[in-house]
Design a protein around this motif. Structure first.
Motif, PDB file in Angstrom:
ATOM      1  N   ASN A 170       0.804  -1.231   0.000  1.00 28.01           N
ATOM      2  CA  ASN A 170       0.000   0.000   0.000  1.00 28.01           C
ATOM      3  C   ASN A 170       0.834   1.277   0.000  1.00 28.01           C
ATOM      4  N   VAL A 171       2.162   1.134  -0.028  1.00 29.05           N
ATOM      5  CA  VAL A 171       3.061   2.283  -0.167  1.00 29.05           C
ATOM      6  C   VAL A 171       4.135   1.909  -1.176  1.00 29.05           C
ATOM      7  N   VAL A 172       4.308   2.741  -2.187  1.00 31.80           N
ATOM      8  CA  VAL A 172       5.330   2.484  -3.207  1.00 31.80           C
ATOM      9  C   VAL A 172       6.214   3.714  -3.323  1.00 31.80           C
ATOM     10  N   PHE A 173       7.506   3.523  -3.055  1.00 31.64           N
ATOM     11  CA  PHE A 173       8.498   4.583  -3.279  1.00 31.64           C
ATOM     12  C   PHE A 173       9.213   4.296  -4.578  1.00 31.64           C
ATOM     13  N   THR A 174       9.228   5.279  -5.489  1.00 34.70           N
ATOM     14  CA  THR A 174      10.012   5.149  -6.720  1.00 34.70           C
ATOM     15  C   THR A 174      11.033   6.274  -6.743  1.00 34.70           C
ATOM     16  N   ALA A 175      12.269   5.930  -7.048  1.00 32.47           N
ATOM     17  CA  ALA A 175      13.361   6.900  -6.943  1.00 32.47           C
ATOM     18  C   ALA A 175      13.320   7.964  -8.020  1.00 32.47           C
ATOM     19  N   ASN A 176      12.604   7.698  -9.113  1.00 37.08           N
ATOM     20  CA  ASN A 176      12.384   8.760 -10.100  1.00 37.08           C
ATOM     21  C   ASN A 176      11.035   8.544 -10.774  1.00 37.08           C
ATOM     22  N   GLU A 177      10.557   9.571 -11.439  1.00 35.87           N
ATOM     23  CA  GLU A 177       9.200   9.519 -11.996  1.00 35.87           C
ATOM     24  C   GLU A 177       9.082   8.578 -13.176  1.00 35.87           C
ATOM     25  N   THR A 178      10.155   8.410 -13.942  1.00 37.91           N
ATOM     26  CA  THR A 178      10.082   7.522 -15.096  1.00 37.91           C
ATOM     27  C   THR A 178       9.774   6.103 -14.641  1.00 37.91           C
ATOM     28  N   SER A 179      10.492   5.636 -13.628  1.00 38.42           N
ATOM     29  CA  SER A 179      10.187   4.307 -13.081  1.00 38.42           C
ATOM     30  C   SER A 179       8.835   4.312 -12.390  1.00 38.42           C
ATOM     31  N   GLY A 180       8.435   5.450 -11.833  1.00 35.11           N
ATOM     32  CA  GLY A 180       7.126   5.562 -11.188  1.00 35.11           C
ATOM     33  C   GLY A 180       5.982   5.344 -12.159  1.00 35.11           C
ATOM     34  N   VAL A 181       6.132   5.813 -13.391  1.00 37.44           N
ATOM     35  CA  VAL A 181       5.099   5.602 -14.409  1.00 37.44           C
ATOM     36  C   VAL A 181       4.909   4.113 -14.655  1.00 37.44           C
ATOM     37  N   GLY A 182       6.012   3.384 -14.774  1.00 42.92           N
ATOM     38  CA  GLY A 182       5.912   1.941 -14.970  1.00 42.92           C
ATOM     39  C   GLY A 182       5.283   1.247 -13.779  1.00 42.92           C
ATOM     40  N   ALA A 183       5.645   1.689 -12.569  1.00 44.36           N
ATOM     41  CA  ALA A 183       5.065   1.103 -11.361  1.00 44.36           C
ATOM     42  C   ALA A 183       3.556   1.334 -11.318  1.00 44.36           C
ATOM     43  N   ALA A 184       3.130   2.541 -11.698  1.00 45.21           N
ATOM     44  CA  ALA A 184       1.702   2.860 -11.703  1.00 45.21           C
ATOM     45  C   ALA A 184       0.950   1.965 -12.685  1.00 45.21           C
ATOM     46  N   GLN A 185       1.566   1.670 -13.820  1.00 47.37           N
ATOM     47  CA  GLN A 185       0.941   0.788 -14.809  1.00 47.37           C
ATOM     48  C   GLN A 185       0.741  -0.609 -14.233  1.00 47.37           C
ATOM     49  N   ALA A 186       1.750  -1.113 -13.522  1.00 50.16           N
ATOM     50  CA  ALA A 186       1.655  -2.453 -12.938  1.00 50.16           C
ATOM     51  C   ALA A 186       0.605  -2.503 -11.836  1.00 50.16           C
ATOM     52  N   LEU A 187       0.531  -1.457 -11.020  1.00 51.71           N
ATOM     53  CA  LEU A 187      -0.480  -1.399  -9.968  1.00 51.71           C
ATOM     54  C   LEU A 187      -1.890  -1.423 -10.570  1.00 51.71           C
ATOM     55  N   LYS A 188      -2.081  -0.634 -11.616  1.00 49.43           N
ATOM     56  CA  LYS A 188      -3.397  -0.569 -12.264  1.00 49.43           C
ATOM     57  C   LYS A 188      -3.775  -1.917 -12.852  1.00 49.43           C
ATOM     58  N   ALA A 189      -2.810  -2.566 -13.519  1.00 53.97           N
ATOM     59  CA  ALA A 189      -3.076  -3.865 -14.139  1.00 53.97           C
ATOM     60  C   ALA A 189      -3.440  -4.920 -13.097  1.00 53.97           C
ATOM     61  N   ALA A 190      -2.871  -4.772 -11.883  1.00 56.59           N
ATOM     62  CA  ALA A 190      -3.133  -5.731 -10.809  1.00 56.59           C
ATOM     63  C   ALA A 190      -4.397  -5.393 -10.029  1.00 56.59           C
ATOM     64  N   GLY A 191      -5.029  -4.263 -10.363  1.00 54.95           N
ATOM     65  CA  GLY A 191      -6.233  -3.864  -9.667  1.00 54.95           C
ATOM     66  C   GLY A 191      -5.968  -3.237  -8.311  1.00 54.95           C
ATOM     67  N   ASN A 192      -4.729  -2.849  -8.066  1.00 53.34           N
ATOM     68  CA  ASN A 192      -4.373  -2.195  -6.806  1.00 53.34           C
ATOM     69  C   ASN A 192      -4.562  -0.692  -6.987  1.00 53.34           C
ATOM     70  N   THR A 193      -5.667  -0.186  -6.520  1.00 53.06           N
ATOM     71  CA  THR A 193      -5.991   1.233  -6.707  1.00 53.06           C
ATOM     72  C   THR A 193      -5.778   2.052  -5.436  1.00 53.06           C
ATOM     73  N   GLY A 194      -5.391   1.384  -4.343  1.00 54.53           N
ATOM     74  CA  GLY A 194      -5.279   2.105  -3.075  1.00 54.53           C
ATOM     75  C   GLY A 194      -3.877   2.434  -2.636  1.00 54.53           C
ATOM     76  N   ALA A 195      -2.854   1.929  -3.351  1.00 52.58           N
ATOM     77  CA  ALA A 195      -1.475   2.161  -2.931  1.00 52.58           C
ATOM     78  C   ALA A 195      -1.104   3.634  -3.067  1.00 52.58           C
ATOM     79  N   LEU A 196      -0.347   4.129  -2.106  1.00 52.21           N
ATOM     80  CA  LEU A 196       0.181   5.494  -2.156  1.00 52.21           C
ATOM     81  C   LEU A 196       1.526   5.447  -2.879  1.00 52.21           C
ATOM     82  N   LEU A 197       1.552   5.951  -4.091  1.00 50.95           N
ATOM     83  CA  LEU A 197       2.787   5.950  -4.887  1.00 50.95           C
ATOM     84  C   LEU A 197       3.407   7.333  -4.822  1.00 50.95           C
ATOM     85  N   VAL A 198       4.670   7.405  -4.402  1.00 52.88           N
ATOM     86  CA  VAL A 198       5.379   8.679  -4.324  1.00 52.88           C
ATOM     87  C   VAL A 198       6.649   8.598  -5.156  1.00 52.88           C
TER      88      VAL A 198
END
Length: 358
Positions: A247-275
């Protein structure tokens, strides 16, 4: 500090050869058209990769300053953030041309020996964005406080959880090398969460379970992304395969954050706090749209501008950049951008962040 600039005759002797190498590496030149009279000041700006908006913004800031100060800029970059060899070649080219100064966002310690050679050749070297290890390898550093940036998003995440257990995915930059930006952002985030970081220059040595400032935590995974979108996506997929309750995702830069957000969405995880950390217009838009909860906004254009101005002040007036109080570098600033403000944490909205983004 206070080195004599290389003799201009060295530039003239090397010009033909350097021109061929410059063309082969895809380097570009920008000559200043105003400012002080006489010979221009010759500066090479070396970034980590040629395409990321963070680095192109830095280049634009440097070129703007160059036009005002009779500075001619040659720009170069690594192939990507893992490419030290490309940066080393660019440094060697600057030495061959007899450039007056180098501004570099270095791709790790493999570049250190080349930086030493440049300084031994009388070239004034300033680090931008990424402090070198050791800090005195260069003549000065102008950068965001990456530890502070991590702290800001960590404090926000801790507050936004409102006492819930934190199940954390740490998506860092590299697994094959130690880079200051990588551990500073990661360790800053954990510190902001209220988690004991043990050695602040080392990722991954913190306890995997314990208490953060708001409750209990578990670190579900620690993955490298190489700062890339596909790396962020695959790292997040790996993390979710280990623990679907992240439920908490730290990404060291935004480019990798975009990919992480895609994976969260595909997995149906809509509640994680991504920073994340950067503050590009794309990252700020992700805050507006809700895929990022918060980003720490940095100002690479300022780094480029101030870097050129610092070179000019040193070479023409003998003035060196003065580190910010309590730091060994000039702090170019960072702001937290979020549309879900947390009490006690200073932030700006995504609408305000969009006015300052790049």
């Amino acid at each position: 500090m206070g080195r004599t600039p290389p003799m201009r005759r060295r530039r003239l002797v090397a010009m033909a050869t350097a021109g061929l190498v410059t063309a082969a590496l895809g380097l570009t030149g920008c000559a200043g058209d105003s400012g002080s009279g006489g010979d221009p000041t010759y500066v090479t700006l070396i970034t980590k990769d040629p395409d990321n908006h963070f680095w192109t913004a830095m280049v634009e800031g440097a070129k703007t300053a160059a036009k005002q100060s009779n500075v001619e800029i040659t720009t170069a970059a690594g192939r990507d953030q893992s490419d030290a060899d490309g940066q080393i070649r660019a440094i060697e080219d600057a030495i061959s041309r007899g450039d007056d100064a180098i501004l570099i966002a270095n791709n790790g310690p493999a570049v250190n020996d080349a930086i030493k050679r440049a300084r031994d050749a009388g070239i004034y070297v300033l680090a931008l964005d990424t402090p070198t290890e050791p800090a005195d390898l260069v003549d000065g550093t102008l950068a965001s406080d990456n530890f502070e940036a991590g702290q800001l998003v960590g404090k926000w995440a801790a507050g936004a959880l409102d006492g819930k257990k934190a199940t954390i995915a740490l998506l860092d930059l590299f697994a094959d090398k130690v880079v200051t930006v990588d551990y500073q952002r990661d360790q800053g985030f954990l510190s902001g969460m209220g988690i004991d970081t043990k050695d602040r220059k080392k990722n991954g040595d913190e306890a995997k379970t314990g208490a953060y400032s708001g409750g209990d935590y578990q670190i579900a995974c620690n993955q490298a992304t190489n700062g890339a979108e596909d790396g962020g996506r695959s790292a997040m997929e790996n993390c979710l395969s280990l623990n679907k309750d992240i439920n908490v995702v730290f990404t060291a830069n935004e480019t990798s954050g975009v990919g992480a957000a895609q994976a969260l969405k595909a997995a149906g995880n809509t509640g994680a706090l991504l920073v994340s950390i950067d503050g590009s217009c794309g990252g700020v838009k992700s805050v507006t749209e809700g895929s990022f909860g918060a980003v720490a906004q940095q100002y690479p254009s300022e780094m480029g501008r101030l870097g050129v101005e610092a070179v000019v002040k040193h070479l023409r007036d003998g003035v060196n950049p003065t580190p910010s109080e309590g730091l060994d570098f000039v702090n170019t600033g960072v702001r937290l951008v979020t549309d879900k403000a947390v009490n006690g944490i200073e932030s700006i909205s995504s609408a305000e962040g969009a006015k300052k983004c790049w």
